[in-house]
Design a protein around this motif. Structure first.
Motif, mmCIF file in Angstrom:
data_model
loop_
_atom_site.group_PDB
_atom_site.id
_atom_site.type_symbol
_atom_site.label_atom_id
_atom_site.label_comp_id
_atom_site.label_asym_id
_atom_site.label_seq_id
_atom_site.Cartn_x
_atom_site.Cartn_y
_atom_site.Cartn_z
ATOM 1 N N PRO A 73 -15.874 -4.686 -0.025
ATOM 2 C CA PRO A 73 -16.471 -3.643 -0.876
ATOM 3 C C PRO A 73 -17.822 -4.119 -1.435
ATOM 4 C CG PRO A 73 -14.189 -4.062 -1.503
ATOM 5 C CD PRO A 73 -14.551 -5.094 -0.500
ATOM 6 N N TRP A 132 -10.157 -4.083 4.591
ATOM 7 C CA TRP A 132 -11.468 -4.669 4.288
ATOM 8 C C TRP A 132 -11.978 -5.574 5.398
ATOM 9 C CZ3 TRP A 132 -13.244 -9.650 3.819
ATOM 10 C CH2 TRP A 132 -12.269 -10.664 3.783
ATOM 11 N N TRP A 184 0.819 -1.207 0.000
ATOM 12 C CA TRP A 184 0.000 0.000 0.000
ATOM 13 C C TRP A 184 0.849 1.251 0.000
ATOM 14 C CZ3 TRP A 184 -4.257 -2.396 -1.102
ATOM 15 C CH2 TRP A 184 -4.489 -3.650 -0.557
ATOM 16 N N GLY A 191 -11.482 -0.067 -9.020
ATOM 17 C CA GLY A 191 -11.842 1.294 -8.649
ATOM 18 C C GLY A 191 -11.936 1.530 -7.145
ATOM 19 N N VAL A 192 -11.726 0.476 -6.353
ATOM 20 C CA VAL A 192 -11.892 0.617 -4.903
ATOM 21 C C VAL A 192 -10.690 1.350 -4.308
ATOM 22 C CG1 VAL A 192 -12.147 -0.669 -2.734
ATOM 23 C CG2 VAL A 192 -13.228 -1.526 -4.831
ATOM 24 N N GLU A 193 -10.978 2.238 -3.358
ATOM 25 C CA GLU A 193 -9.887 2.971 -2.706
ATOM 26 C C GLU A 193 -8.925 2.017 -1.997
ATOM 27 O OE1 GLU A 193 -10.328 6.411 0.185
ATOM 28 O OE2 GLU A 193 -12.313 6.203 -0.789
ATOM 29 N N ALA A 194 -7.642 2.344 -2.047
ATOM 30 C CA ALA A 194 -6.640 1.460 -1.456
ATOM 31 C C ALA A 194 -6.892 1.230 0.037
ATOM 32 C CB ALA A 194 -5.242 2.044 -1.679
ATOM 33 N N ALA A 195 -7.241 2.319 0.760
ATOM 34 C CA ALA A 195 -7.437 2.198 2.201
ATOM 35 C C ALA A 195 -8.562 1.213 2.514
ATOM 36 C CB ALA A 195 -7.764 3.563 2.796
ATOM 37 N N ARG A 196 -9.555 1.249 1.685
ATOM 38 C CA ARG A 196 -10.712 0.372 1.891
ATOM 39 C C ARG A 196 -10.313 -1.094 1.671
ATOM 40 N NH1 ARG A 196 -15.738 0.077 3.307
ATOM 41 N NH2 ARG A 196 -16.773 -1.674 2.348
#
Ligand SMILES: Nc1nc2c(ncn2[C@@H]2O[C@H](COP(=O)(O)OP(=O)(O)O)[C@@H](O)[C@H]2O)c(=O)[nH]1
Ligand SMILES: [Mg+2]
Length: 489
Positions: free
Chosen positions: A298, A292, A227, A283-288
């Protein structure tokens, strides 16, 4: 009869000469050692034995699976991870448990090895797995439980596998010709200490720059991790290069490898549906993604899918692999490239497989020499050692001297230009390459010129190791010239 010292016919001649040494030693050492010597002799015509060593959880079994192309070595915590396991070529697929009592029991392989062995791991000498896997045709791979682990039994089993037990009969059957050292994080001092200890313990029979290659494992979790901004594999590669320089005495090279990525790419685990699910995370945010497990999967992605993807690919594989796109095929190619496995395989080929006969012969003579040193009958022991010495002086076995001189030089003066000279002499595919010749060159004349140049270098060498390397190279060129002129073995 002519014995080429190089080229394709060199192998049988070299092995034959070593077999003669075994026979001579058999006559000198007495019947008590017959079985041990027979084991040394028969190993000469088997594939090279490569042991994979390193601490528990270094990624050894994952790497073995990737090399073999089958998910066969257990990577969970079952009993099988605690025994030394040989993977050798053979059909049908089967596993044989060899107990320390000598008893052999066949185990079923259903997809993988069983979790339980049915006997206490301490009673097991090793497990032999026979597979029809191409990678095993010219290499027997030995997976080990791990050194310097929390359990002394694991360590003892690993040491037995690599270093052999005290009796030659056992050691001959269990020793490896070459070693892959897995180090998980090179900058942790204890890993380096571990490498040192291991090499010290292995002594003459063990690893050196000639028969050991280092692997910086878990290359996908280096640097700031998946990350962070850096490419972890590039960070691992830079660290591996430094380690190769620092550890030139112990290993001939160090390669960064992400074995998990290689295992997933090579063992058919990744399906089209996995590639689709991964692409959906683009398309998902890295932090999410990173959090997870705390935040929940997601939208639209089941938790099992997330678990499966992280299990197959690890955090880096998910974070960076999700933007590859195009389905499973490009994703597999990406995993393969990122894993670094092909480079490691090429190195194994060059350093070990192509030199297999030299490494096996050298190892066999070393075992015989140690037998001579350990014989209670001093006169018989001296006769054994002199038979070994006599074999080593045969021009047919000159490649062993090359490899030893290279090892000594790499250990003491890794920057010497003779390291390259001897590496070329021992690794080049043919005589022209060995001589660094251009098309149309007069090869025998060039060989003679290089021989006298090397003799000159021996006179001005800055250390005994460099002098020995120069003398060895000189003799290599001389033998090559004689052979090219049709005047010698
Ligand atoms: N992220 C990542 N995980 C790995 C890698 N290699 C192995 N692992 C994981 O590390 C754990 C230990 O691996 P294993 O091969 O059993 O280690 P061993 O004890 O040395 O045989 C397993 O959960 C593997 O999936 C790697 O290159 N990257
Ligand atoms: Mg393991």
């Amino acid at each position: 009869m002519t014995h080429p010292t190089h080229g394709p016919q060199a192998r049988p001649a070299l092995i034959q000469r070593t077999e003669l040494a075994c026979d001579a030693v058999l006559g000198l050492a007495g019947p008590a050692h017959a079985a041990g010597i027979a084991a040394v002799r028969s190993a000469l015509t088997e594939p090279l034995r490569l042991a994979v060593v390193g601490r528990v959880k270094a990624g050894k079994s994952t790497l073995v699976n990737a090399l073999v192309g089958r998910r066969i070595a257990p990577t969970r915590a079952g009993e099988c991870t605690r025994v030394v396991t040989w993977y050798r070529y053979g059909a049908p697929d089967r596993a044989v448990l060899v107990l320390r009592s000598g008893e052999r029991r066949t185990l079923r392989i259903d997809g993988g090895l069983p979790e339980e062995l049915g006997v206490a791991p301490d009673d097991v000498d090793h497990l032999e797995v026979h597979l029809q896997a191409g990678a095993l045709r010219d290499l027997t791979i030995i997976d080990t439980p791990g050194l310097a682990t929390t359990t002394p039994e694991n360590e003892a089993a690993t040491r037995r596998a690599i270093l052999g037990a005290d009796a030659v009969s056992r050691s001959a059957a269990t020793q490896a010709d070459a070693v892959l050292f897995l180090v998980r994080d090179a900058e942790r001092a204890d890993e380096v200490a571990f490498l040192r200890d291991f090499l010290d313990a292995s002594g003459e029979l063990g690893a050196s720059a000639v028969n050991a290659v280092g692997v910086l494992s878990h290359a996908d979790v280096f640097g700031a991790g998946p990350w962070g901004g850096d490419d972890p594999i590039a960070v691992a590669a830079a660290r591996a290069r430094r380690l190769a320089v620092d550890r030139a005495a112990e290993v001939s090279d160090v390669r960064p490898v992400a074995a998990l990525l290689a295992e997933t790419a090579r063992t058919g685990r990744l399906r089209e549906a996995d590639a689709r699910a991964l692409a959906a995370l683009a398309g998902v945010e890295a932090a999410r993604l990173r959090l997870w497990e705390q935040l929940g999967a997601p939208d639209g992605v089941p938790a099992e899918t997330m678990e499966r993807l992280f299990g197959l690919l690890g955090p880096y594989g998910v974070a960076a692999g999700r933007s590859v796109g195009g389905g499973a095929e490009p994703l597999l190619r990406w995993l393969e490239e990122r894993s670094g496995l092909a480079e490691l395989e090429a190195l194994i080929r060059r350093r070990f497989v192509l030199r297999a006969d030299v490494l096996k012969a050298d190892h066999a003579l070393e075992v015989l020499d140690r037998l001579g040193a350990d014989l209670p009958d001093r006169a018989a022991g001296a006769a054994v050692r002199s038979a070994v010495e006599h074999a080593r002086l045969d021009p047919v076995l000159h490649p062993l001297r090359e490899v030893r001189a290279l090892s000594l030089l790499a250990r003491t003066a890794p920057a010497s230009p003779l390291v390259q000279t001897l590496t070329t002499l021992t690794e080049a595919p043919d005589d022209a390459a060995r001589l660094g010749a251009a098309p149309g060159d007069d090869l025998p004349a060039r060989a003679r010129r290089l021989a006298s140049q090397s003799t000159g270098l021996a006179a001005v060498a800055s250390s005994p190791a460099e002098a020995e390397a120069a003398r060895t190279a000189s003799r290599s060129y001389l033998l090559l010239a004689r052979r090219l002129e049709g005047r010698g073995p």
